[in-house]
Design a protein around this motif. Structure first.
Motif, PDB file in Angstrom:
ATOM      1  N   LEU A  85       9.070  -2.768   6.956  1.00  0.00           N
ATOM      2  CA  LEU A  85       7.752  -1.626   6.568  1.00  0.00           C
ATOM      3  C   LEU A  85       8.465  -0.299   7.487  1.00  0.00           C
ATOM      4  CD1 LEU A  85       5.304  -0.414   5.781  1.00  0.00           C
ATOM      5  CD2 LEU A  85       4.378  -1.560   7.993  1.00  0.00           C
ATOM      6  N   LEU A  86       8.754  -0.246   8.477  1.00  0.00           N
ATOM      7  CA  LEU A  86       9.338   0.923   9.403  1.00  0.00           C
ATOM      8  C   LEU A  86      10.510   1.552   8.704  1.00  0.00           C
ATOM      9  CD1 LEU A  86       8.988  -0.443  12.772  1.00  0.00           C
ATOM     10  CD2 LEU A  86       7.207   0.999  11.561  1.00  0.00           C
ATOM     11  N   ASP A  87      11.417   0.826   8.092  1.00  0.00           N
ATOM     12  CA  ASP A  87      12.534   1.393   7.253  1.00  0.00           C
ATOM     13  C   ASP A  87      11.844   1.811   6.115  1.00  0.00           C
ATOM     14  OD1 ASP A  87      14.211   0.329   9.366  1.00  0.00           O
ATOM     15  OD2 ASP A  87      15.009  -1.432   8.107  1.00  0.00           O
ATOM     16  N   GLN A  88      11.145   1.081   5.500  1.00  0.00           N
ATOM     17  CA  GLN A  88      10.534   1.737   4.056  1.00  0.00           C
ATOM     18  C   GLN A  88       9.663   3.258   4.283  1.00  0.00           C
ATOM     19  OE1 GLN A  88       7.811  -0.786   2.040  1.00  0.00           O
ATOM     20  NE2 GLN A  88       7.244   0.501   0.636  1.00  0.00           N
ATOM     21  N   LEU A  89       9.011   3.363   5.511  1.00  0.00           N
ATOM     22  CA  LEU A  89       8.412   4.542   5.829  1.00  0.00           C
ATOM     23  C   LEU A  89       9.432   5.470   6.109  1.00  0.00           C
ATOM     24  CD1 LEU A  89       5.437   3.454   8.339  1.00  0.00           C
ATOM     25  CD2 LEU A  89       5.212   4.916   6.184  1.00  0.00           C
ATOM     26  N   ALA A  90      10.611   5.276   6.624  1.00  0.00           N
ATOM     27  CA  ALA A  90      11.427   5.964   7.326  1.00  0.00           C
ATOM     28  C   ALA A  90      12.413   6.950   6.011  1.00  0.00           C
ATOM     29  CB  ALA A  90      12.673   5.745   7.925  1.00  0.00           C
ATOM     30  N   THR A  91      12.530   5.853   4.977  1.00  0.00           N
ATOM     31  CA  THR A  91      13.092   6.407   3.606  1.00  0.00           C
ATOM     32  C   THR A  91      12.384   7.019   2.703  1.00  0.00           C
ATOM     33  OG1 THR A  91      12.981   4.136   2.631  1.00  0.00           O
ATOM     34  CG2 THR A  91      14.896   4.615   4.064  1.00  0.00           C
ATOM     35  N   ALA A 109       0.913  -1.188   0.008  1.00  0.00           N
ATOM     36  CA  ALA A 109       0.070   0.008   0.043  1.00  0.00           C
ATOM     37  C   ALA A 109       0.935   1.169  -0.103  1.00  0.00           C
ATOM     38  CB  ALA A 109      -0.892   0.035   1.121  1.00  0.00           C
ATOM     39  N   LEU A 110       2.010   1.153   0.783  1.00  0.00           N
ATOM     40  CA  LEU A 110       2.937   2.452   0.817  1.00  0.00           C
ATOM     41  C   LEU A 110       3.646   2.700  -0.587  1.00  0.00           C
ATOM     42  CD1 LEU A 110       4.184   4.458   2.452  1.00  0.00           C
ATOM     43  CD2 LEU A 110       6.104   2.684   3.141  1.00  0.00           C
TER      44      LEU A 110
END
Length: 500
Positions: A492-498, A457-458
């Motif tokens: 997922l958290l790393d993907q959000l951060a980047t 979704a991101l």
């Protein structure tokens, strides 16, 4: 050239491989569907070669069946072949899709709109030229910086897949003949500039009634552009067109004025939708209120019913849920409410019932919506009010209800059914329901699966610029932080951060 039959055959072979591996593992279609998870009908459709879901589906089938990479490799081969075919189609269409642009100021036609002139040049060449430095025709602005686009002309709007546009650029008129696909690309260029007004642009004193249909066509094209390019990309163009419609409406009289008022109402609702998706609820409120006022002034009961249903939709989750059912019922009571708008209103009543934890009323409203959609007369027009009320849309809304009713497993089934049957051209909305599917997985105590779906979704949120999707993923990520030791959650958290 790739033979389309070859692509269809590859899809059928891939489906047969899935069936072979499933049988080899002693699983029924339902058992595999629960492991993936998708609906049983999705597995059946894939095995018959009728559909081919995305790579995530095949990754999950690989994991569930321990197929040794055969299924994933088969999918990659199929996608490669399909992409080659699609590219060849694009290249073939590209050779014929560009129309011609007339390159001089236009004399006035019989209704005060610009008339055609014979001198022409390639639209592609004009778009690429630096017209600010005395390029072709001596125009004063490049095509990608046109101030406003107004469809004009007599009865020659349709010509195969071509559209005739009259474009005002620094007070100078051009007539464009361009394919719908090219217009979508033109829209992307138009929106790169600040919002402008129609001040200083001369308009015809007599308004051609044909502009009403032309603005409807242009709006439908920009709806397509919205999903491909994102609301931020086209919002300024939409605002420009609203200003132009308003200028024409002020000059019109009688029934034509009412028709332009209804047209302006529809464009205003569209601007509100774009604002909502970009996270600007206050601006969305203003546009929707304006749309409602105009619909009532024009006595457009059909569109007023739609606006009421939209208002009900927007009240969900605001703390004023008692208004949801009331607004939805008000929409249904209007005499000219079309079946699909009735269905849209019924879904809002279903949400109101779910908020009140009334499962039986929720199911009754959902069933009513399904019946209305099934019995609605198909029009084939994407601009028809409520045309988005399809079976996948209803399945997605049903998932929302089951999630509110604390039945996450039923929500997962409904959301998955919706996502797997969602039309490819509506990527952003698919992203919305992917993010909601992720929330349902977390509610079902499957944080790893929730993170996997949220990551997909991101990607959609990043591609389309949808604030709605990103907010859903951000909210989920905060709830997933206690599970950050799991690799899927960490990813997922790393993907959000980047991704910012």
């Amino acid at each position: 050239m790739i033979d389309p039959q070859r692509v269809d055959d590859a899809k059928r072979v891939l489906g047969a491989r899935l069936a072979g591996w499933r049988n080899a593992r002693g699983l029924t279609q339902l058992a595999l569907a629960r492991r993936v998870p998708v609906s049983r009908t999705t597995i059946a459709g894939v095995e018959r070669g009728q559909q081919c879901p995305d790579r995530i589906f095949w990754q999950r089938c690989e994991a569930a069946l321990a197929a040794g990479g055969e299924l994933l490799a088969g999918y990659d081969d199929y996608r490669c072949l399909k992409q080659q075919l699609d590219q060849e189609k694009v290249e073939a269409a590209q050779r014929v899709r560009w129309g011609e642009v007339e390159d001089r100021s236009l004399p006035t036609g019989t209704h005060g709109v610009p008339a055609a002139v014979p001198a022409r040049e390639s639209l592609r060449d004009l778009a690429a030229a630096d017209l600010t430095s005395g390029g072709p025709s001596g125009l004063t602005a490049p095509l990608a910086r046109v101030a406003g686009v107004a469809v004009a002309g007599e009865t020659d709007f349709h010509d195969g897949d071509a559209v005739t546009l009259a474009v005002m650029s620094d007070g100078q008129a051009m007539s464009l003949r361009v394919s719908r696909r090219a217009l979508l690309e033109l829209a992307a260029g138009l929106t790169a500039v600040p919002v402008v007004t129609t001040t200083g642009v001369s308009h015809p004193r007599a308004v051609d009634p044909a502009v009403v249909d032309h603005f409807a066509e242009l709006r439908a094209l920009l709806v397509q552009a919205d999903d491909r390019l994102g609301g931020l990309t086209i919002l300024s163009t939409v605002e420009q067109q609203i200003a132009l419609i308003a200028a024409l409406r002020r000059q019109a009289r009688g029934q034509l004025r009412n028709r332009l008022l209804s047209t302006e109402a529809r464009w205003s609702e569209f601007a509100g939708w774009l604002s909502d998706d970009l996270g600007d609820r206050a601006t969305g409120d203003r546009w929707l209120d304006r749309a409602g006022s105009m619909a009532q002034e024009a006595d457009d009961q059909e569109f007023w019913a739609y606006v009421l249903a939209r208002k009900a939709q927007r009240m969900v989750g605001t703390g004023d849920e008692d208004c949801v059912v009331g607004l939805a019922r008000a929409a249904s009571r209007l005499p000219d409410t079309p079946p699909l708008v009735h269905a849209f209103a019924a879904i809002q009543q279903a949400h109101g019932s779910a908020i009140e934890q009334d499962a039986s009323a929720f199911q009754a409203a959902v069933e009513r919506a399904h019946t209305l959609v099934a019995t609605a007369k198909p029009t084939g027009e994407s601009s028809t009010l409520g045309s988005f009320c399809t079976r996948p849309y209803l399945a997605a809304q049903e998932g929302e209800g089951w999630l509110r009713l604390n039945q996450p497993r039923r929500a997962i089934d409904s959301f998955t059914n919706a996502v797997n049957t969602w039309p490819d051209r509506y990527r952003r909305e698919r992203g919305v329901y992917l993010s909601r599917t992720a929330h349902a997985y977390l509610a079902a105590s499957e944080p790893g699966q929730a993170a996997t779906v949220a990551a997909e979704a991101l990607t959609t949120a990043t591609t389309t610029g949808s604030v709605r999707v990103r907010r859903n993923v951000n909210a989920l990520a905060r709830r997933l932080e206690p599970f950050s030791g799991r690799p899927e959650v960490r990813q997922l958290l790393d993907q959000l951060a980047t991704s910012g």
